[in-house]
Every structure is written in structure tokens, then in C-alpha cells.
Design a protein around this motif. Structure first.
Motif, PDB file in Angstrom:
ATOM      1  N   PRO A 194       0.800  -1.233   0.000  1.00 43.05           N
ATOM      2  CA  PRO A 194       0.000   0.000   0.000  1.00 43.05           C
ATOM      3  C   PRO A 194       0.832   1.283   0.000  1.00 43.05           C
ATOM      4  N   PHE A 195       0.268   2.292  -0.662  1.00 43.85           N
ATOM      5  CA  PHE A 195       0.743   3.672  -0.521  1.00 43.85           C
ATOM      6  C   PHE A 195      -0.375   4.419   0.191  1.00 43.85           C
ATOM      7  N   ILE A 196      -0.115   4.854   1.423  1.00 41.52           N
ATOM      8  CA  ILE A 196      -1.143   5.523   2.242  1.00 41.52           C
ATOM      9  C   ILE A 196      -0.731   6.976   2.439  1.00 41.52           C
ATOM     10  N   ALA A 197      -1.609   7.892   2.032  1.00 40.89           N
ATOM     11  CA  ALA A 197      -1.317   9.327   2.147  1.00 40.89           C
ATOM     12  C   ALA A 197      -2.150   9.935   3.272  1.00 40.89           C
ATOM     13  N   VAL A 198      -1.506  10.749   4.099  1.00 33.71           N
ATOM     14  CA  VAL A 198      -2.168  11.442   5.211  1.00 33.71           C
ATOM     15  C   VAL A 198      -1.790  12.916   5.150  1.00 33.71           C
ATOM     16  N   ASN A 199      -2.792  13.782   5.137  1.00 36.10           N
ATOM     17  CA  ASN A 199      -2.537  15.223   5.213  1.00 36.10           C
ATOM     18  C   ASN A 199      -2.645  15.638   6.674  1.00 36.10           C
ATOM     19  N   CYS A 200      -1.504  15.887   7.303  1.00 31.93           N
ATOM     20  CA  CYS A 200      -1.497  16.179   8.736  1.00 31.93           C
ATOM     21  C   CYS A 200      -2.214  17.488   9.063  1.00 31.93           C
ATOM     22  N   ALA A 201      -2.306  18.402   8.097  1.00 31.01           N
ATOM     23  CA  ALA A 201      -2.960  19.686   8.340  1.00 31.01           C
ATOM     24  C   ALA A 201      -4.473  19.576   8.272  1.00 31.01           C
ATOM     25  N   ALA A 202      -4.974  18.476   7.680  1.00 34.37           N
ATOM     26  CA  ALA A 202      -6.415  18.348   7.464  1.00 34.37           C
ATOM     27  C   ALA A 202      -7.115  17.561   8.560  1.00 34.37           C
ATOM     28  N   GLU A 243       2.357  17.754   4.759  1.00 30.49           N
ATOM     29  CA  GLU A 243       2.289  18.869   5.720  1.00 30.49           C
ATOM     30  C   GLU A 243       2.695  18.391   7.120  1.00 30.49           C
ATOM     31  N   ILE A 244       3.836  17.738   7.201  1.00 28.03           N
ATOM     32  CA  ILE A 244       4.326  17.178   8.457  1.00 28.03           C
ATOM     33  C   ILE A 244       4.569  18.264   9.507  1.00 28.03           C
ATOM     34  N   ALA A 245       4.854  19.497   9.068  1.00 27.18           N
ATOM     35  CA  ALA A 245       5.113  20.591  10.011  1.00 27.18           C
ATOM     36  C   ALA A 245       3.892  20.932  10.849  1.00 27.18           C
ATOM     37  N   ASP A 246       2.705  20.519  10.383  1.00 29.24           N
ATOM     38  CA  ASP A 246       1.469  20.812  11.114  1.00 29.24           C
ATOM     39  C   ASP A 246       1.097  19.703  12.088  1.00 29.24           C
ATOM     40  N   MET A 247       1.948  18.718  12.253  1.00 34.21           N
ATOM     41  CA  MET A 247       1.670  17.648  13.217  1.00 34.21           C
ATOM     42  C   MET A 247       1.854  18.181  14.636  1.00 34.21           C
ATOM     43  N   PRO A 248       0.880  17.965  15.530  1.00 34.58           N
ATOM     44  CA  PRO A 248       1.000  18.458  16.910  1.00 34.58           C
ATOM     45  C   PRO A 248       2.235  17.866  17.599  1.00 34.58           C
ATOM     46  N   GLN A 249       2.853  18.654  18.476  1.00 32.20           N
ATOM     47  CA  GLN A 249       4.075  18.203  19.147  1.00 32.20           C
ATOM     48  C   GLN A 249       3.860  16.944  19.970  1.00 32.20           C
ATOM     49  N   ALA A 250       2.684  16.805  20.569  1.00 36.45           N
ATOM     50  CA  ALA A 250       2.410  15.620  21.376  1.00 36.45           C
ATOM     51  C   ALA A 250       2.485  14.352  20.537  1.00 36.45           C
TER      52      ALA A 250
END
Length: 461
Positions: A194-202, A243-250
Motif C-alpha cells: 500500500p501507498f497511504i497518504a495522510v494530510n497532517c494539516a487536514a 504537511e508534516i510541520a502541522d503535526m502536533p508536538q504531542a
């Protein structure tokens, strides 16, 4: 088209009777009485399912199954066996046979088993077709560009694709980061996984940990059942974190451990789950600034940036603009029912002067819109959205009333409404006026929910 069934039975009369019975049920059946004849038939004739006796003189169903796995691995094999030999048939199912039917045969049972085999083969064929289509779509030669800046990107993609290294894609929005991520995956040893895409900002901050790592039943209010996360879904393949920069620090801390150890705990669970996942991350932000501001973990950055690739903005790829525009136009025109042979020199000049703040994505939208509005077989400057401003200074920017997709949709709807109004709602004439097929017009009428019998009123909505 009738499904083609090959019957293999050393009892010739039994095979012929079954052949006639299946023909009466709508199948195209043929029968042979030896494994050698069956292999020859499968090598030269179209066959959808093989229905073979288990025990035959010389060579039987077991040998046939083994040879067919080498010759036609996609071909389902159903074993016919007497009740006393059911154990042997079960062993063959474990070795790759689709199923078995017991003798004396019940024709309804045989037909039901054939239908299940045919359905499975149809699904597998469709999956293979889609996989081939995806791999074709994301071949390196579909990454269009000849500029030195883009050739450097292609070289880096070629270098990293076959490795297990994490990749960090950097660049402005619209530069094609997901396209490059998919190209890396589909040209890697993981292409069949699989290729799984996740938009961290969404994803809302409260849900992103569960989205990535899954959760167990009762982990939080509303968790009425267990849920698999994207990490588990990507096992063996690639997880693309846009958009990995939008991933929460926790969540960044848990992500770091998952990357380092290839293990994680679903939300609400103390049990670790092991995975084999390659990470490709992307962002349009300056991660060094995010680190300095305390918004992004430095250790996670270094774990992600094993192999960083910078995707240049389109304004730094002037040599590629005409190539990309032609590529997008060739894809868009047939969908619009148009025959467009290319761009005029004036249109190419206008495209090259524009700064493209939306990068490749904006150019693609521009070409799709140009294909809609073009009246002739050549795209001119008049067909390009908001290019009046671009005809002046090189740095001039078009004024957009909203985001590009919204503006294009509004313009497209107005074109359709005007054509319908001018032709009194006669769709054939409106389609001719727009230079598109009636089917293409009908698609747009549905898309914009236009009531043809009240066209004039629709324009005022």
C-alpha cells in the motif's frame, strides 16, 4: 461473454456429461482427459477456471495444480474428488487450489463454486489493472520536465527509490510533492504494497494520533470499536505524511519512536504493534524556522530528513512550462470532448511570463479551464485565466477573487448558463455553441445543479 471452463477428467464420458451440463447453465465448457492436454489447452486457449479431477492415471490434480501455478498463476483451479479423498483435496487448497467439490457432483454446488472463483478472478484482474494503471501513471517519464532544476529532482528520486531511507520533500504548495512521493513508491521494491497518504494539516489535533496509530475499543468517548490506523494500513508499503510541520508536538514524540523502532501502541492499548513502513514526509514550511520557534522537534527532523529533496517552484523551471502545459492539455481536452492540437506561440509566451504562485497545480487548473473555454483547436492568450495582468511586467500577479478552483468553477458555470440561455435551453445547440459534446454538457449541468427548464432563473441564484 460466457465464462470459459476447462474440465479435466480421465473418465471421458463423465467429462462430456459435465461439459454439456455447464453449457446448459450458460458457460463455455471444454473437456480433456489428461494433465498434458490440459496444460496444452491452457497455454493456447483462453480459460477462466479449471475444474480438475484429483486422482487420474499417470498424473493427477496435484501435478496439474503445480504446473498451472507456474504457467498461469492467476488461473483458479477447483478440485473434484470422491468423499474418501477429501483430505487430499483440502491439502491442495492449502497449496493454492481455489476450492474442491465432492463426488458424486451436485451441479448447483459446482456452479456456486465456479461463480465464486470467477468473482475472485474478476476482482484480482481489476486490482492488477488498477495497479498497472497506477504504476504507469507514476513512472519516472510521467514526471515532466527538462530544466536542470527538475533533472536534479529526477536524479535524486532515482537514487532513493530502491532504498528504505526516509525521504523529506520540501517545496512550496503545488510543486508536486505527492506526485514525487508516489513515483518513489511505485518505482521501489514496495510497489505491490500500500501507498497511504495522510494530510497532517487536514486532521483535527484531537484525532490525529488515533488516525495514525489506531485505537482500541473504549480508548476515548465515542470509540465504540477498535480501529486500524494509517501506520498499520501501510505495513509493508509507504506512508506519505503531507504537511508534516502541522503535526502536533504531542504526536511528534510518538511518531519519532515509531520511526526509530517500527513499533507503536494504538491509543488506549499497552500492546506494541510491529510494522515495516517507509516514511515519505513533505512540507511547504521552513522546518529550520519551525525548530527554532519550538514548533517542531529537531530529533524528528533528522529522522525524517535522511534524504531531503527540494522541489523547485515553477517560476524557477521556465523551460518546463510549455512541456507541462502541453502535458496537462493533452489529458484535459479528451475529457472535455475537445480536439486541441496545442498552444499558440502567444499563449506560450504569456505562460512563461507569469509567476505561477500556485505552481504546477495552478498550471494544471489553468489548462483544464482553457480546454473548457477554447473555441478553436489552438489555445490562445484569450483562453488563459486572468492573463491580462501577466501580459505586462514579469512580476505582475493576476488578481483572484477567491481561490483558483472556485474562480474556475464560477466561470465554467457562467459559460454553461450563457450558452443555455442563448439557445433557449436546447442542450444540443448549447453544446455546439460551447464546442463540447452533449455528454460533456450534460455532465456540467449535473455538476452545477442547473435546472435546464429554468435557465434564466438559475443565473440569478
Amino acid at each position: 461473454m460466457a465464462a470459459k471452463i476447462l474440465i479435466v477428467d480421465d473418465e471421458i464420458r463423465h467429462g462430456e456429461v459435465l461439459e454439456v451440463a455447464l453449457a446448459e447453465r450458460g458457460y463455455e465448457a471444454a473437456s480433456v482427459n489428461t494433465v498434458a492436454k490440459a496444460l496444452a489447452h491452457c497455454a493456447t486457449q483462453p480459460v477462466d477456471v479449471v475444474l480438475s479431477d484429483l486422482r487420474m492415471p499417470d498424473r493427477g490434480g496435484q501435478e496439474l495444480l503445480k504446473d498451472l501455478k507456474a504457467l498461469r498463476p492467476e488461473l483458479p483451479v477447483i478440485i473434484m474428488t470422491a468423499y474418501a479423498s477429501v483430505r487430499g483435496a483440502v491439502d491442495l487448497v492449502k497449496d493454492g487450489a481455489f476450492d474442491y467439490v465432492a463426488k458424486p457432483l451436485d451441479l448447483d454446488d459446482v456452479v456456486a463454486t465456479l461463480e465464486r472463483a470467477l468473482k475472485l478472478r474478476a476482482v484480482e484482474s481489476e486490482n492488477a489493472r488498477l495497479r498497472s494503471e497506477l504504476e504507469g501513471r507514476y513512472r519516472f517519464d510521467n514526471l515532466v520536465g527538462e530544466s536542470p532544476a527538475f533533472r536534479a529532482v529526477l536524479h535524486q528520486v532515482g537514487e532513493v527509490a530502491s532504498s528504505r531511507a526516509s525521504v523529506l520533500l520540501l517545496g512550496e504548495s503545488g510543486t508536486g510533492k505527492e506526485l514525487v512521493a508516489r513515483a518513489i513508491h511505485y518505482n521501489s521494491p514496495r510497489r505491490d504494497k500500500p501507498f497511504i497518504a495522510v494530510n497532517c494539516a487536514a486532521i483535527p489535533e484531537a484525532l490525529i494520533e488515533s488516525e495514525l496509530f489506531g485505537h482500541v475499543k473504549g480508548a476515548f468517548t465515542g470509540a465504540t470499536g477498535a480501529r486500524e490506523g494509517r501506520f498499520s494500513a501501510a505495513d509493508g508499503g509507504t506512508l506519505f505524511l503531507d504537511e508534516i510541520a502541522d503535526m502536533p508536538q504531542a504526536v511528534q514524540a510518538k511518531m519519532l519512536r515509531a520511526l526509530q523502532e517500527q513499533r507503536f501502541e494504538p491509543v488506549g492499548s499497552s500492546k506494541s504493534v510491529a510494522v515495516d513502513v517507509r516514511i515519505i514526509a513533505a512540507t511547504h514550511k521552513d522546518l529550520q524556522k519551525e525548530i527554532a520557534a519550538g514548533a517542531f522537534r529537531m530529533d524528528l527532523y533528522y529522522r525524517l530528513a535522511v534524504f531531503p529533496i527540494f522541489l523547485p517552484p515553477l517560476r524557477d523551471r521556465i523551460e518546463d512550462i510549455a512541456l507541462l502545459a502541453t502535458h496537462f492539455l493533452a489529458a484535459a481536452a479528451p475529457e472535455m470532448g475537445k480536439r486541441i492540437r496545442g498552444l499558440s506561440p502567444e499563449a506560450v509566451q504569456a505562460l512563461r511570463r507569469y509567476r505561477w504562485p500556485g505552481n504546477v497545480r495552478e498550471l494544471q487548473n489553468c489548462m483544464e479551464r482553457a480546454a473548457i473555454v477554447a473555441r478553436g483547436d489552438l489555445i490562445g492568450p484569450e483562453d488563459l485565466l486572468m492573463f491580462e495582468a501577466a501580459s505586462g511586467a514579469p512580476d505582475a500577479q493576476p488578481r483572484l477573487e477567491a481561490d483558483l478552483d472556485t474562480a474556475m468553477s464560477r466561470i465554467e458555470r457562467e459559460f454553461v448558463l450563457n450558452a443555455l440561455n442563448e439557445t433557449g435551453g436546447v442542450q444540443a445547440r448549447a453544446a455546439e455553441k460551447l464546442g463540447i459534446s452533449e455528454r460533456s454538457l450534460w455532465h456540467r449541468i449535473k455538476k452545477f445543479a442547473i435546472k435546464v427548464e429554468r435557465v434564466a432563473a438559475a443565473k440569478d441564484d
